[in-house]
Scaffold this motif. Sequence first.
Motif, PDB file in Angstrom:
ATOM      1  N   VAL A   9       0.840  -1.200   0.000  1.00  0.00           N
ATOM      2  CA  VAL A   9       0.000   0.000   0.000  1.00  0.00           C
ATOM      3  C   VAL A   9       0.879   1.256   0.000  1.00  0.00           C
ATOM      4  N   LEU A  10       1.909   1.259   0.840  1.00  0.00           N
ATOM      5  CA  LEU A  10       2.827   2.400   0.884  1.00  0.00           C
ATOM      6  C   LEU A  10       3.464   2.639  -0.476  1.00  0.00           C
ATOM      7  N   CYS A  11       3.913   1.556  -1.093  1.00  0.00           N
ATOM      8  CA  CYS A  11       4.587   1.648  -2.385  1.00  0.00           C
ATOM      9  C   CYS A  11       3.696   2.304  -3.435  1.00  0.00           C
ATOM     10  N   TYR A  12       2.437   1.849  -3.512  1.00  0.00           N
ATOM     11  CA  TYR A  12       1.560   2.317  -4.576  1.00  0.00           C
ATOM     12  C   TYR A  12       0.857   3.629  -4.249  1.00  0.00           C
ATOM     13  N   PHE A  13       1.043   4.108  -3.035  1.00  0.00           N
ATOM     14  CA  PHE A  13       0.549   5.429  -2.698  1.00  0.00           C
ATOM     15  C   PHE A  13       1.537   6.523  -3.088  1.00  0.00           C
ATOM     16  N   ILE A  14       2.799   6.164  -3.277  1.00  0.00           N
ATOM     17  CA  ILE A  14       3.808   7.171  -3.629  1.00  0.00           C
ATOM     18  C   ILE A  14       3.445   7.907  -4.920  1.00  0.00           C
ATOM     19  N   PRO A  15       3.116   7.203  -6.020  1.00  0.00           N
ATOM     20  CA  PRO A  15       2.753   7.936  -7.248  1.00  0.00           C
ATOM     21  C   PRO A  15       1.446   8.707  -7.130  1.00  0.00           C
ATOM     22  N   VAL A  16       0.596   8.318  -6.176  1.00  0.00           N
ATOM     23  CA  VAL A  16      -0.683   9.011  -6.001  1.00  0.00           C
ATOM     24  C   VAL A  16      -0.507  10.297  -5.209  1.00  0.00           C
ATOM     25  N   LEU A  17       0.354  10.264  -4.204  1.00  0.00           N
ATOM     26  CA  LEU A  17       0.457  11.371  -3.254  1.00  0.00           C
ATOM     27  C   LEU A  17       1.562  12.372  -3.579  1.00  0.00           C
ATOM     28  N   VAL A  18       2.594  11.939  -4.290  1.00  0.00           N
ATOM     29  CA  VAL A  18       3.719  12.832  -4.575  1.00  0.00           C
ATOM     30  C   VAL A  18       3.415  13.631  -5.845  1.00  0.00           C
ATOM     31  N   ILE A  19       3.465  14.937  -5.745  1.00  0.00           N
ATOM     32  CA  ILE A  19       2.974  15.838  -6.801  1.00  0.00           C
ATOM     33  C   ILE A  19       3.737  15.689  -8.109  1.00  0.00           C
ATOM     34  N   ILE A  20       4.985  15.205  -8.045  1.00  0.00           N
ATOM     35  CA  ILE A  20       5.790  15.086  -9.263  1.00  0.00           C
ATOM     36  C   ILE A  20       5.162  14.112 -10.254  1.00  0.00           C
ATOM     37  N   PHE A  21       4.402  13.131  -9.771  1.00  0.00           N
ATOM     38  CA  PHE A  21       3.850  12.118 -10.671  1.00  0.00           C
ATOM     39  C   PHE A  21       2.699  12.655 -11.528  1.00  0.00           C
ATOM     40  N   PRO A  22       1.649  13.243 -10.937  1.00  0.00           N
ATOM     41  CA  PRO A  22       0.593  13.769 -11.819  1.00  0.00           C
ATOM     42  C   PRO A  22       1.095  14.858 -12.762  1.00  0.00           C
ATOM     43  N   ILE A  23       1.970  15.724 -12.272  1.00  0.00           N
ATOM     44  CA  ILE A  23       2.515  16.781 -13.145  1.00  0.00           C
ATOM     45  C   ILE A  23       3.339  16.156 -14.263  1.00  0.00           C
ATOM     46  N   GLY A  24       4.223  15.224 -13.898  1.00  0.00           N
ATOM     47  CA  GLY A  24       5.080  14.586 -14.904  1.00  0.00           C
ATOM     48  C   GLY A  24       4.299  13.811 -15.941  1.00  0.00           C
ATOM     49  N   LEU A  25       3.264  13.104 -15.512  1.00  0.00           N
ATOM     50  CA  LEU A  25       2.475  12.318 -16.448  1.00  0.00           C
ATOM     51  C   LEU A  25       1.651  13.198 -17.380  1.00  0.00           C
ATOM     52  N   VAL A  26       1.164  14.326 -16.879  1.00  0.00           N
ATOM     53  CA  VAL A  26       0.439  15.266 -17.741  1.00  0.00           C
ATOM     54  C   VAL A  26       1.377  15.825 -18.808  1.00  0.00           C
ATOM     55  N   ILE A  27       2.559  16.242 -18.397  1.00  0.00           N
ATOM     56  CA  ILE A  27       3.539  16.762 -19.361  1.00  0.00           C
ATOM     57  C   ILE A  27       3.917  15.684 -20.368  1.00  0.00           C
ATOM     58  N   SER A  28       4.118  14.452 -19.867  1.00  0.00           N
ATOM     59  CA  SER A  28       4.462  13.338 -20.752  1.00  0.00           C
ATOM     60  C   SER A  28       3.367  13.113 -21.782  1.00  0.00           C
ATOM     61  N   TYR A  29       2.115  13.183 -21.352  1.00  0.00           N
ATOM     62  CA  TYR A  29       1.009  12.964 -22.273  1.00  0.00           C
ATOM     63  C   TYR A  29       0.940  14.062 -23.332  1.00  0.00           C
ATOM     64  N   VAL A  30       1.181  15.298 -22.907  1.00  0.00           N
ATOM     65  CA  VAL A  30       1.203  16.406 -23.867  1.00  0.00           C
ATOM     66  C   VAL A  30       2.288  16.177 -24.911  1.00  0.00           C
ATOM     67  N   PHE A  31       3.477  15.775 -24.455  1.00  0.00           N
ATOM     68  CA  PHE A  31       4.566  15.480 -25.386  1.00  0.00           C
ATOM     69  C   PHE A  31       4.179  14.350 -26.342  1.00  0.00           C
ATOM     70  N   LYS A  32       3.480  13.351 -25.801  1.00  0.00           N
ATOM     71  CA  LYS A  32       3.104  12.199 -26.620  1.00  0.00           C
ATOM     72  C   LYS A  32       2.154  12.604 -27.742  1.00  0.00           C
ATOM     73  N   ILE A  33       1.116  13.352 -27.414  1.00  0.00           N
ATOM     74  CA  ILE A  33       0.118  13.693 -28.434  1.00  0.00           C
ATOM     75  C   ILE A  33       0.624  14.738 -29.415  1.00  0.00           C
ATOM     76  N   THR A  34       1.708  15.421 -29.061  1.00  0.00           N
ATOM     77  CA  THR A  34       2.294  16.392 -29.982  1.00  0.00           C
ATOM     78  C   THR A  34       3.461  15.805 -30.772  1.00  0.00           C
ATOM     79  N   GLY A  35       3.673  14.495 -30.612  1.00  0.00           N
ATOM     80  CA  GLY A  35       4.678  13.819 -31.418  1.00  0.00           C
ATOM     81  C   GLY A  35       6.075  13.782 -30.840  1.00  0.00           C
ATOM     82  N   LEU A  36       6.245  14.273 -29.614  1.00  0.00           N
ATOM     83  CA  LEU A  36       7.571  14.275 -28.989  1.00  0.00           C
ATOM     84  C   LEU A  36       7.738  12.998 -28.162  1.00  0.00           C
ATOM     85  N   ASP A  37       7.779  11.867 -28.863  1.00  0.00           N
ATOM     86  CA  ASP A  37       7.798  10.571 -28.186  1.00  0.00           C
ATOM     87  C   ASP A  37       9.037  10.394 -27.310  1.00  0.00           C
TER      88      ASP A  37
END
Length: 259
Positions: A9-37
């Motif tokens: 539970v502790l392990c899988y809460f880290i990506p949920v609670l640490v702000i770097i993950f949602p921000i990083g994944l949003v940026i990653s998704y933007v890069f993906k849909i704009t072709g910056l694979d």
Amino acid sequence: MGKLQFFVVLCYFIPVLVIIFPIGLVISYVFKITGLDRSSNRINNYLGYFWYRSFFLLTGRTLEVSLDGWDPKGNNRFLICNHTNALEVPLIVSLPYLIKEKDVRLSYLGGDIIQRYKIIPLMMHKTIVEAVIYSEKKPNFRNFKTDVLRVLKTRSIFLYPEGERTFTEEIKPFQTGVMKIAYKFNINLDVFVVSGFMGYSSLKEYKHLSQSKKIYFHYCGSILAKDFPTFEEYLSQAERMMKAKKRELEALETSASVA
């Protein structure tokens, strides 16, 4: 809640609670849909590394990693490893940064674990980078084979050939379904082994692992499908390599506990 379950539970809460993950994944998704694979892939790989490092820091564990001789580039193939429990996933996701090859493109093959822990499709990239999903409960082998071969055109696929979490340090016999696809379509194997993750449990038989607070992750070697005239030989060699390396690591763990 048992000790091992608490750590999961502790392990899988880290990506949920640490702000770097949602921000990083949003940026990653933007890069993906704009072709910056490439940029998208690098962000995801870094997030995986941060996940593993954070969990080990919180739990006071150290990692002995030995990937000497492994070339993550070249032909796309299967990466296989033993599967103790769900705590191994952050370590596997961090492979590109552990080998210091930030642009390695990996996908993840799994069943229920992907559905249970929703962060994995984001990290190993169900939507972002086309992870293969295989469900034991509702298998569709025709689509599964097609998806595997499609993903292998652009990346390697990580999978657990035992087919389940074993909740023991013993390596169980490999399941043949996915491995038969590998042999039939001449897919090479890179073999890895982990040891020590049952040290997160409260079982007395793993007390020495709990005390040592050390995890081992080693590369065992590679198997070329063309070198084996039969599927049985191909499968047996993979099992032998993994089990031989596991015995070496268990000897290290035993000597460390005695010392």
